[in-house]
Design an enzyme around this catalytic site. Sequence first.
Site, mmCIF file in Angstrom:
data_model
loop_
_atom_site.group_PDB
_atom_site.id
_atom_site.type_symbol
_atom_site.label_atom_id
_atom_site.label_comp_id
_atom_site.label_asym_id
_atom_site.label_seq_id
_atom_site.Cartn_x
_atom_site.Cartn_y
_atom_site.Cartn_z
ATOM 1 N N SER A 126 -55.737 31.665 -62.862
ATOM 2 C CA SER A 126 -55.990 31.848 -61.622
ATOM 3 C C SER A 126 -54.851 31.327 -60.906
ATOM 4 O O SER A 126 -54.032 30.184 -61.386
ATOM 5 C CB SER A 126 -57.021 30.873 -61.006
ATOM 6 O OG SER A 126 -57.258 29.680 -61.537
ATOM 7 N N GLU A 149 -53.153 30.226 -56.789
ATOM 8 C CA GLU A 149 -53.777 29.884 -55.388
ATOM 9 C C GLU A 149 -52.352 30.303 -54.277
ATOM 10 O O GLU A 149 -51.279 30.090 -54.364
ATOM 11 C CB GLU A 149 -53.804 28.275 -55.364
ATOM 12 C CG GLU A 149 -54.240 27.781 -53.980
ATOM 13 C CD GLU A 149 -54.585 26.455 -54.079
ATOM 14 O OE1 GLU A 149 -55.427 26.107 -54.868
ATOM 15 O OE2 GLU A 149 -54.086 25.523 -53.357
ATOM 16 N N PHE A 158 -45.257 15.825 -51.905
ATOM 17 C CA PHE A 158 -46.493 16.378 -52.385
ATOM 18 C C PHE A 158 -47.166 15.282 -53.058
ATOM 19 O O PHE A 158 -48.431 14.842 -52.845
ATOM 20 C CB PHE A 158 -46.446 17.747 -53.246
ATOM 21 C CG PHE A 158 -46.289 18.742 -52.513
ATOM 22 C CD1 PHE A 158 -46.492 18.953 -51.018
ATOM 23 C CD2 PHE A 158 -46.020 20.032 -53.418
ATOM 24 C CE1 PHE A 158 -46.180 20.221 -50.451
ATOM 25 C CE2 PHE A 158 -45.894 21.273 -52.651
ATOM 26 C CZ PHE A 158 -46.163 21.584 -51.287
HETATM 27 C C1 FAD Z 1 -58.287 22.161 -55.832
HETATM 28 C C2 FAD Z 1 -58.066 21.548 -54.531
HETATM 29 C C3 FAD Z 1 -57.938 22.739 -53.472
HETATM 30 C C4 FAD Z 1 -57.944 22.059 -52.115
HETATM 31 N N1 FAD Z 1 -57.631 23.089 -51.079
HETATM 32 C C5 FAD Z 1 -57.528 22.572 -49.836
HETATM 33 C C6 FAD Z 1 -57.733 23.609 -48.774
HETATM 34 O O1 FAD Z 1 -57.521 24.836 -49.057
HETATM 35 N N2 FAD Z 1 -57.662 23.059 -47.372
HETATM 36 C C7 FAD Z 1 -57.481 21.658 -47.233
HETATM 37 O O2 FAD Z 1 -57.342 21.249 -46.223
HETATM 38 N N3 FAD Z 1 -57.443 20.920 -48.197
HETATM 39 C C8 FAD Z 1 -57.569 21.033 -49.540
HETATM 40 N N4 FAD Z 1 -57.595 20.394 -50.704
HETATM 41 C C9 FAD Z 1 -57.332 18.889 -50.288
HETATM 42 C C10 FAD Z 1 -58.721 18.279 -50.080
HETATM 43 O O3 FAD Z 1 -59.300 18.693 -48.781
HETATM 44 C C11 FAD Z 1 -58.329 16.668 -49.689
HETATM 45 O O4 FAD Z 1 -58.186 16.144 -51.065
HETATM 46 C C12 FAD Z 1 -59.395 15.997 -49.168
HETATM 47 O O5 FAD Z 1 -58.889 14.702 -48.734
HETATM 48 C C13 FAD Z 1 -60.738 15.711 -49.977
HETATM 49 O O6 FAD Z 1 -61.519 16.922 -50.118
HETATM 50 P P1 FAD Z 1 -62.952 16.690 -51.258
HETATM 51 O O7 FAD Z 1 -63.668 17.972 -50.991
HETATM 52 O O8 FAD Z 1 -62.382 16.265 -52.625
HETATM 53 O O9 FAD Z 1 -63.559 15.475 -50.602
HETATM 54 P P2 FAD Z 1 -64.756 14.577 -50.831
HETATM 55 O O10 FAD Z 1 -65.330 14.953 -52.463
HETATM 56 O O11 FAD Z 1 -65.684 14.552 -49.854
HETATM 57 O O12 FAD Z 1 -64.024 13.069 -51.383
HETATM 58 C C14 FAD Z 1 -63.257 12.685 -50.241
HETATM 59 C C15 FAD Z 1 -63.229 10.995 -50.214
HETATM 60 O O13 FAD Z 1 -64.627 10.523 -49.899
HETATM 61 C C16 FAD Z 1 -65.303 9.914 -50.958
HETATM 62 N N5 FAD Z 1 -66.466 10.361 -51.212
HETATM 63 C C17 FAD Z 1 -67.011 11.374 -51.556
HETATM 64 N N6 FAD Z 1 -68.796 11.430 -51.454
HETATM 65 C C18 FAD Z 1 -68.834 9.983 -50.924
HETATM 66 C C19 FAD Z 1 -70.286 9.519 -50.816
HETATM 67 N N7 FAD Z 1 -71.133 10.221 -50.802
HETATM 68 N N8 FAD Z 1 -69.997 8.167 -50.342
HETATM 69 C C20 FAD Z 1 -68.888 7.364 -50.126
HETATM 70 N N9 FAD Z 1 -67.713 8.120 -50.450
HETATM 71 C C21 FAD Z 1 -67.618 9.358 -50.727
HETATM 72 C C22 FAD Z 1 -64.487 10.340 -52.410
HETATM 73 O O14 FAD Z 1 -64.541 9.493 -53.251
HETATM 74 C C23 FAD Z 1 -62.914 10.676 -51.882
HETATM 75 O O15 FAD Z 1 -62.325 9.308 -51.655
HETATM 76 C C24 FAD Z 1 -57.815 20.842 -51.928
HETATM 77 C C25 FAD Z 1 -57.835 19.944 -52.913
HETATM 78 C C26 FAD Z 1 -58.102 20.323 -54.273
HETATM 79 C C27 FAD Z 1 -58.038 19.038 -55.407
#
Ligand code: FAD
Length: 292
Positions: free
Chosen positions: A19, A21, A223
């Site tokens: 895939s 991106e 990055f």
């Molecule tokens: C494959 C991939 C694609 C991405 N694409 C984009 C994109 O299109 N646009 C963009 O803006 N960003 C993107 N990102 C970056 C991403 O948005 C950031 O890394 C963001 O800071 C975290 O997103 P997440 O969904 O992993 O967050 P989460 O899973 O919510 O985690 C964020 C933080 O909160 C903590 N956490 C999670 N759940 C809880 C809980 N219940 N209680 C306490 N702490 C918690 C986690 O440990 C982590 O430190 C991408 C990252 C990856 C790996």
Amino acid sequence: MIADRPISELLASKRALRSLEFFPPKDETGVESLRQTATALKRIAPDFVSVTYGAGGTTRDRTAQVSRLLRSEIGFTVMPHLTCVGHSRDELNAVADRLHADGYRNIMTLRGDPPKGQAEFVPFQDGLRYGSDLVALLKARHADFCLGVGGYPEKHPEARSLEVDLDNLKRKVDAGAAFITTQLFFDNAVYYRFVEKCRARGIAVPIVPGIMPVLSLKQIRRFTEMCGATLPEQLIKRLEAAGETPEIVEAIGIEWALTQIRGLLANGAPGYHLYIMNRAKSALTLAAGLAA
Ligand SMILES: Cc1cc2nc3c(=O)[nH]c(=O)nc-3n(C[C@H](O)[C@H](O)[C@H](O)COP(=O)(O)OP(=O)(O)OC[C@H]3O[C@@H](n4cnc5c(N)ncnc54)[C@H](O)[C@@H]3O)c2cc1C
């Protein structure tokens, strides 16, 4: 509108998936060059492509525009990304309905980074706090969505420890995520350790390694500083030796990625996701290298 096939079904085929991106370009000229890139990439028939989701209105419109272009015009299976940033629950439900009505069934589901200038993530008014909340919202809205989530082999920068981060990753999977795509990494040992720890915690879904072929030392330093990934000394030395010659830097980046992917596939990874920075060359060269 024909609905997309869920990526979980493709992953279940046990064939290694490829895939790619894309990110939404800034302007129409960028969209045109993305169209050309995507046309060139048709040759390697990626199993699916994804389109990132920015923080503001115009880039979000372009995510929708580019997703449509890649799906309808090029014929790719497209997985749009979606984040919680700047959206209320109602808006997220409306976006979910729109995507579903347009036939998308796969969404990369993320919390998103705090907007520029903001150190900490603050949920939008009546919005969501975590990626797991968005997984739950999307699954409740349309049970047939197939959701990917982000995983961090070297831990998410905000997490206190990898262990805590893995517990939170499990929350996303328990909420309904079908697969994990990892943040970029340059040392396969990091991925293998991560997968092992995930399995030990009961995270059973496929974990797709995210690979970025390096295009410039300056860019990759920026990055990796942002996302907390480690650049191996050996790679840094090679890139430094290449100096300012972009073709040599690119060749080193592709060779490193090729070695990584060969190793990952030989060791049972379910495929690979390429962060291609909207460029065709690395993906085409890697596909040719892997075919050999
Ligand atoms: C494959 C991939 C694609 C991405 N694409 C984009 C994109 O299109 N646009 C963009 O803006 N960003 C993107 N990102 C970056 C991403 O948005 C950031 O890394 C963001 O800071 C975290 O997103 P997440 O969904 O992993 O967050 P989460 O899973 O919510 O985690 C964020 C933080 O909160 C903590 N956490 C999670 N759940 C809880 C809980 N219940 N209680 C306490 N702490 C918690 C986690 O440990 C982590 O430190 C991408 C990252 C990856 C790996």
